[in-house]
Design a protein around this motif. Structure first.
Motif, mmCIF file in Angstrom:
data_model
loop_
_atom_site.group_PDB
_atom_site.id
_atom_site.type_symbol
_atom_site.label_atom_id
_atom_site.label_comp_id
_atom_site.label_asym_id
_atom_site.label_seq_id
_atom_site.Cartn_x
_atom_site.Cartn_y
_atom_site.Cartn_z
ATOM 1 N N VAL A 163 0.830 -1.252 -0.060
ATOM 2 C CA VAL A 163 -0.005 0.115 -0.118
ATOM 3 C C VAL A 163 0.772 1.255 -0.021
ATOM 4 O O VAL A 163 0.460 2.234 -0.788
ATOM 5 N N TYR A 164 1.954 1.321 0.605
ATOM 6 C CA TYR A 164 2.604 2.660 0.981
ATOM 7 C C TYR A 164 4.157 2.436 0.023
ATOM 8 O O TYR A 164 4.625 1.328 0.071
ATOM 9 N N ALA A 165 4.704 3.625 0.036
ATOM 10 C CA ALA A 165 6.031 3.804 -0.645
ATOM 11 C C ALA A 165 6.767 4.528 0.156
ATOM 12 O O ALA A 165 6.284 5.797 0.533
ATOM 13 N N SER A 166 7.980 4.326 0.645
ATOM 14 C CA SER A 166 8.840 5.406 1.281
ATOM 15 C C SER A 166 9.623 6.294 -0.139
ATOM 16 O O SER A 166 9.697 5.807 -1.033
ATOM 17 N N THR A 167 9.674 7.596 0.293
ATOM 18 C CA THR A 167 10.263 8.457 -0.711
ATOM 19 C C THR A 167 10.910 9.709 -0.217
ATOM 20 O O THR A 167 10.785 9.958 1.100
ATOM 21 N N SER A 195 16.080 4.247 2.345
ATOM 22 C CA SER A 195 15.129 3.993 3.149
ATOM 23 C C SER A 195 14.418 2.481 2.929
ATOM 24 O O SER A 195 14.525 2.134 1.894
ATOM 25 N N LEU A 196 14.130 1.761 4.038
ATOM 26 C CA LEU A 196 13.462 0.533 3.943
ATOM 27 C C LEU A 196 12.532 0.346 5.121
ATOM 28 O O LEU A 196 12.530 0.879 6.190
ATOM 29 N N PHE A 197 11.420 -0.314 4.564
ATOM 30 C CA PHE A 197 10.195 -0.455 5.717
ATOM 31 C C PHE A 197 10.682 -2.086 6.435
ATOM 32 O O PHE A 197 11.351 -2.771 5.843
ATOM 33 N N SER A 198 10.402 -1.980 7.715
ATOM 34 C CA SER A 198 10.735 -3.315 8.452
ATOM 35 C C SER A 198 9.654 -4.297 7.937
ATOM 36 O O SER A 198 8.881 -4.062 7.383
ATOM 37 N N SER A 199 9.885 -5.514 8.404
ATOM 38 C CA SER A 199 9.055 -6.636 7.913
ATOM 39 C C SER A 199 7.651 -6.498 8.267
ATOM 40 O O SER A 199 6.838 -7.069 7.791
ATOM 41 N N ASP A 200 7.327 -5.740 9.610
ATOM 42 C CA ASP A 200 5.833 -5.663 9.817
ATOM 43 C C ASP A 200 5.370 -4.139 9.482
ATOM 44 O O ASP A 200 4.191 -3.905 9.674
ATOM 45 N N ARG A 213 31.426 12.038 3.446
ATOM 46 C CA ARG A 213 29.972 12.355 3.839
ATOM 47 C C ARG A 213 29.824 11.852 5.352
ATOM 48 O O ARG A 213 30.527 10.905 5.738
ATOM 49 N N HIS A 214 29.192 12.354 6.151
ATOM 50 C CA HIS A 214 28.557 12.080 7.510
ATOM 51 C C HIS A 214 27.135 10.994 7.212
ATOM 52 O O HIS A 214 26.676 11.470 6.505
ATOM 53 N N SER A 215 27.300 10.095 8.051
ATOM 54 C CA SER A 215 25.844 9.297 7.733
ATOM 55 C C SER A 215 25.727 8.566 9.258
ATOM 56 O O SER A 215 26.358 8.098 9.986
ATOM 57 N N ARG A 216 24.381 8.651 9.453
ATOM 58 C CA ARG A 216 23.794 7.787 10.605
ATOM 59 C C ARG A 216 22.425 6.893 10.196
ATOM 60 O O ARG A 216 21.961 7.426 9.481
ATOM 61 N N LEU A 217 22.247 5.774 10.787
ATOM 62 C CA LEU A 217 21.376 4.886 10.460
ATOM 63 C C LEU A 217 19.880 5.318 11.535
ATOM 64 O O LEU A 217 20.275 5.522 12.787
ATOM 65 N N VAL A 218 18.747 5.741 10.982
ATOM 66 C CA VAL A 218 17.734 6.262 11.843
ATOM 67 C C VAL A 218 16.578 5.313 11.448
ATOM 68 O O VAL A 218 16.341 4.671 10.386
ATOM 69 N N SER A 219 15.887 4.903 12.427
ATOM 70 C CA SER A 219 14.565 4.290 12.345
ATOM 71 C C SER A 219 13.389 5.010 12.909
ATOM 72 O O SER A 219 13.521 5.525 14.163
ATOM 73 N N TYR A 220 12.315 5.125 12.120
ATOM 74 C CA TYR A 220 11.146 5.895 12.552
ATOM 75 C C TYR A 220 10.031 5.125 12.940
ATOM 76 O O TYR A 220 9.658 4.048 11.904
ATOM 77 N N ASP A 221 9.409 5.324 13.982
ATOM 78 C CA ASP A 221 8.458 4.528 14.353
ATOM 79 C C ASP A 221 7.149 5.152 13.892
ATOM 80 O O ASP A 221 6.747 6.039 14.422
ATOM 81 N N ARG A 222 6.449 4.604 12.922
ATOM 82 C CA ARG A 222 5.236 5.102 12.416
ATOM 83 C C ARG A 222 4.036 5.164 13.403
ATOM 84 O O ARG A 222 3.250 5.994 13.023
ATOM 85 N N GLN A 223 3.999 4.261 14.314
ATOM 86 C CA GLN A 223 3.028 4.146 15.567
ATOM 87 C C GLN A 223 3.132 5.227 16.439
ATOM 88 O O GLN A 223 2.298 6.086 16.570
ATOM 89 N N GLU A 224 4.448 5.231 16.864
ATOM 90 C CA GLU A 224 4.856 6.483 17.921
ATOM 91 C C GLU A 224 5.060 7.594 17.669
ATOM 92 O O GLU A 224 5.347 8.657 18.188
ATOM 93 N N LYS A 225 5.490 7.736 16.078
ATOM 94 C CA LYS A 225 5.805 9.184 15.374
ATOM 95 C C LYS A 225 7.221 9.571 16.161
ATOM 96 O O LYS A 225 7.330 10.539 16.573
ATOM 97 N N LYS A 226 8.117 8.593 16.177
ATOM 98 C CA LYS A 226 9.392 8.777 17.051
ATOM 99 C C LYS A 226 10.556 8.176 16.124
ATOM 100 O O LYS A 226 10.619 7.086 15.754
ATOM 101 N N CYS A 227 11.656 8.841 16.124
ATOM 102 C CA CYS A 227 13.010 8.320 15.685
ATOM 103 C C CYS A 227 13.727 7.836 16.635
ATOM 104 O O CYS A 227 14.056 8.087 17.755
ATOM 105 N N TYR A 228 14.677 6.572 16.266
ATOM 106 C CA TYR A 228 15.743 6.050 17.067
ATOM 107 C C TYR A 228 16.826 6.096 16.132
ATOM 108 O O TYR A 228 17.136 5.985 14.850
#
Length: 415
Positions: A157-161, A235-240, A259-274
């Motif tokens: 249904v969704y696409a990251s972009t 960008s990638l969706f998690s398995s769930d 370049r500087h780089s860091r890995l971030v995970s965005y929680d779509r339910q809690e609307k929060k970044c890790y």
């Protein structure tokens, strides 16, 4: 030892690599090795390692067909898009379904499956704007998506972009040659108006999850980030589908190579970044089916493959170090094993490995020649990485290679 000395200076690292490879070019070529026979379809490639080109039942294999001779592509060069019939390691006819001008050698056109019968890829739409094409291989119905895609959610249904124009500006060769996505803020360092988005393939609408300005306020960034230009990629969706991971990167306007780089995970339910504790460097990563991530990144001062055990990215362990001590592109075989590759070594041999993340055992699957002409010296380059990708069953690896002397889409059975 040499790598540890030069790894923080990309220009010096490239110069050292080029020098020692030229020295070893004097020696006789090493022979190609593969555990099992390789099927190579010359003139085709797929792209990145983070999505599987195999259909849900492994009977079809996505592929991009080149239409130009060996050189860097331009905005006028078209790429054919389609798939091969596939049965247990045997590759049949190529079926073309479309074409696109929106592609690069690294990530192709982000061609990928959407459910069982549809595929999607980035392309120019009729209004000459960058978007995507959604194609049903059974009904032959094609639908225009009004935004470009990066990764499709597992429910289809969704696409990251994100903004591909900004990506091409600050990471040349990963956007699309000569094709710009409208970005009125491209000259701003960390604008509030662009960042990571999620789009709905059914409605054609998209929303921003977090802006570049907001990202600079999450966690700690390396000194001097205020003077750099920020962007989102990989960008990638998690398995769930609950989380969207991505790389937050920033560069100096006049030196986009360092370049500087860091890995971030965005929680779509809690609307929060890790944010993962990767000490300013992460290059490649993938999710497994347990909502875990394996990434090549920096822990402390060690560059290594790391398994992040949960989506908040704080619980982790280093995998198979120092047996695996160089960058690679991963693809999970099972929830606890994956394949990964290496860049060409001093003899221009690229390697493919199978890794058990539980036992740290590493099996050598292949060592193949990457000829000198496929290593360009500019940022916009045509080099060919294996980018290994597993089939759904977990017994066949698909990868891109130039060991035949031509860019080719390859498959090989593994045990």
């Amino acid at each position: 030892m040499v790598y540890d000395v030069v790894k923080k200076n990309q220009h010096l690292k490239a110069a050292v690599r080029n020098t020692y490879q030229k020295i070893f070019d004097i020696l006789p070529d090493k022979k190609n090795y593969s555990k099992n026979p390789i099927v190579a379809k010359e003139g085709y490639f797929f792209g990145f390692h983070d999505i599987s080109p195999f259909s849900h039942d492994d009977t079809k294999l996505l592929g991009n067909q080149l239409t130009i001779p060996f050189r860097m592509n331009t905005a006028e060069d078209v790429l054919n898009v389609g798939y091969f019939e596939h049965l247990d390691g045997q590759v049949g006819d190529y079926i073309k379904v479309g074409q696109t001008y929106s592609w690069n050698y690294h990530k192709g056109c982000r061609l990928q499956w959407v459910g069982k019968e549809r595929l999607i890829y980035n392309a120019l739409l009729e209004d000459n704007k960058l978007g995507a094409k959604l194609f049903n291989i059974e009904t032959k119905q094609e639908t225009d998506i009004p935004f470009p895609i990066d990764h499709i959610s597992h429910d289809g249904v969704y696409a990251s972009t994100f903004n591909y124009g900004r990506l091409e500006r600050y990471m040349p060769g990963y956007g699309y040659a000569g094709i710009t996505q409208v970005d009125h803020y491209i000259s701003e360092k960390m604008p509030e108006q662009t960042g990571l988005f999620v789009g709905n393939l059914e409605t054609g609408q998209k929303e921003m999850l977090i802006s570049l300005m907001e990202l600079t306020k999450v966690g700690e960034l390396a000194e001097g980030f205020e003077e750099c230009f920020h962007y989102v990629t990989h960008s990638l969706f998690s398995s769930d589908d609950r989380y969207i991971s991505f790389l937050h990167r920033w560069v100096d306007e006049f030196d986009t190579f360092n370049r500087h780089s860091r890995l971030v995970s965005y929680d779509r339910q809690e609307k929060k970044c890790y944010v993962a504790p990767t000490n300013d460097m992460v290059s490649h990563y993938v999710w497994n089916d347990q909502n875990q991530i394996v990434a090549f990144c920096r822990i402390g001062d060690t560059d290594c493959h790391v398994l992040f055990k949960e989506p908040t990215l704080q619980d982790y362990e280093i995998i198979a170090y120092p047996r695996l001590n160089s960058d690679g592109h991963q693809s999970f075989i099972t929830s606890s094993s994956f394949v990964t590759d290496t860049y060409p070594d001093r003899s221009r041999m690229a390697n493919l490995y199978k890794v058990d993340a539980t036992t740290n055992e590493v099996e050598h699957l292949a060592s193949l020649k990457s000829f000198k002409q496929f290593q360009s010296q500019t940022l916009k380059h045509w080099c060919c990485d294996f980018h290994p990708r597993m089939n759904r069953k977990g017994d066949i690896v698909c990868f891109d290679s130039v060991h035949t002397g031509h860019r080719a889409l390859c498959i090989m059975k593994i045990d």
